[in-house]
Design a protein around this motif. Structure first.
Motif, PDB file in Angstrom:
ATOM      1  N   ILE A   7       0.838  -1.197   0.000  1.00 49.48           N
ATOM      2  CA  ILE A   7       0.000   0.000   0.000  1.00 49.48           C
ATOM      3  C   ILE A   7       0.871   1.244   0.000  1.00 49.48           C
ATOM      4  CG2 ILE A   7      -1.694   1.292   1.353  1.00 49.48           C
ATOM      5  CD1 ILE A   7      -2.840  -1.366   2.254  1.00 49.48           C
ATOM      6  N   GLY A   8       2.013   1.195   0.704  1.00 45.66           N
ATOM      7  CA  GLY A   8       2.919   2.345   0.749  1.00 45.66           C
ATOM      8  C   GLY A   8       3.421   2.727  -0.630  1.00 45.66           C
ATOM      9  N   LYS A   9       3.782   1.723  -1.437  1.00 45.73           N
ATOM     10  CA  LYS A   9       4.249   2.006  -2.800  1.00 45.73           C
ATOM     11  C   LYS A   9       3.126   2.587  -3.640  1.00 45.73           C
ATOM     12  CE  LYS A   9       7.892  -1.462  -2.984  1.00 45.73           C
ATOM     13  NZ  LYS A   9       8.358  -2.688  -3.644  1.00 45.73           N
ATOM     14  N   ALA A  10       1.922   2.095  -3.446  1.00 41.88           N
ATOM     15  CA  ALA A  10       0.778   2.614  -4.203  1.00 41.88           C
ATOM     16  C   ALA A  10       0.501   4.065  -3.824  1.00 41.88           C
ATOM     17  CB  ALA A  10      -0.446   1.748  -3.941  1.00 41.88           C
ATOM     18  N   LEU A  11       0.594   4.389  -2.535  1.00 42.64           N
ATOM     19  CA  LEU A  11       0.345   5.768  -2.101  1.00 42.64           C
ATOM     20  C   LEU A  11       1.414   6.722  -2.635  1.00 42.64           C
ATOM     21  CD1 LEU A  11      -0.815   5.237   1.582  1.00 42.64           C
ATOM     22  CD2 LEU A  11      -2.198   5.923  -0.372  1.00 42.64           C
ATOM     23  N   ILE A  12       2.666   6.279  -2.613  1.00 43.86           N
ATOM     24  CA  ILE A  12       3.741   7.129  -3.130  1.00 43.86           C
ATOM     25  C   ILE A  12       3.572   7.355  -4.622  1.00 43.86           C
ATOM     26  CG2 ILE A  12       6.230   7.198  -3.569  1.00 43.86           C
ATOM     27  CD1 ILE A  12       6.593   5.857  -0.831  1.00 43.86           C
ATOM     28  N   THR A  13       3.202   6.311  -5.351  1.00 43.57           N
ATOM     29  CA  THR A  13       2.979   6.450  -6.789  1.00 43.57           C
ATOM     30  C   THR A  13       1.819   7.398  -7.066  1.00 43.57           C
ATOM     31  OG1 THR A  13       3.783   4.199  -7.106  1.00 43.57           O
ATOM     32  CG2 THR A  13       2.530   5.162  -8.908  1.00 43.57           C
ATOM     33  N   ALA A  14       0.730   7.257  -6.328  1.00 39.43           N
ATOM     34  CA  ALA A  14      -0.423   8.136  -6.523  1.00 39.43           C
ATOM     35  C   ALA A  14      -0.069   9.575  -6.179  1.00 39.43           C
ATOM     36  CB  ALA A  14      -1.587   7.657  -5.657  1.00 39.43           C
ATOM     37  N   LEU A  15       0.715   9.791  -5.125  1.00 42.25           N
ATOM     38  CA  LEU A  15       1.136  11.138  -4.752  1.00 42.25           C
ATOM     39  C   LEU A  15       2.015  11.757  -5.828  1.00 42.25           C
ATOM     40  CD1 LEU A  15       1.139  13.317  -2.540  1.00 42.25           C
ATOM     41  CD2 LEU A  15       3.183  12.237  -1.619  1.00 42.25           C
TER      42      LEU A  15
END
Length: 102
Positions: A7-15
């Motif tokens: 989830i952390g990688k997904a949030l960073i990518t979305a940001l």
């Protein structure tokens, strides 16, 4: 190949994608910040700091008061279990009510 998707990688990518979108679509603007605005910002920050400090002090007092009450209750229980009878005399109600003979 690492197939774990966190989830952390997904949030960073979305940001990153949202920041890139905002930077490419933002229009230039000629904005003016009035000097009085700085005063308002300082007042807001001061109010928040004072409110947080007050809340912290109130909760700190409540916490310490609770621990003091527990300690006082333990001390009173010990006093009930171990009466202080150093001279061996028993105190009666008539002794307590007869203050005239002091």
């Amino acid at each position: 190949m690492n197939r774990h998707f966190s989830i952390g990688k997904a949030l960073i990518t979305a940001l990153n994608l949202s920041c890139a979108f905002v930077m490419t679509t933002a229009a230039a603007s000629a904005a003016y910040i009035d000097p009085a605005t700085t005063g308002y910002v300082v007042q807001i920050i001061a109010g928040v700091v004072i409110a947080c400090g007050t809340a912290l002090a109130i909760f700190w007092n409540k916490i310490t008061r609770k621990f003091r009450k527990e300690k006082a209750a333990e001390d009173s229980v010990q006093n009930l279990r171990e009466p202080d009878m150093t001279d061996g005399a028993v105190v009666t109600a008539s002794d307590l009510l007869g203050d005239d003979e002091d």
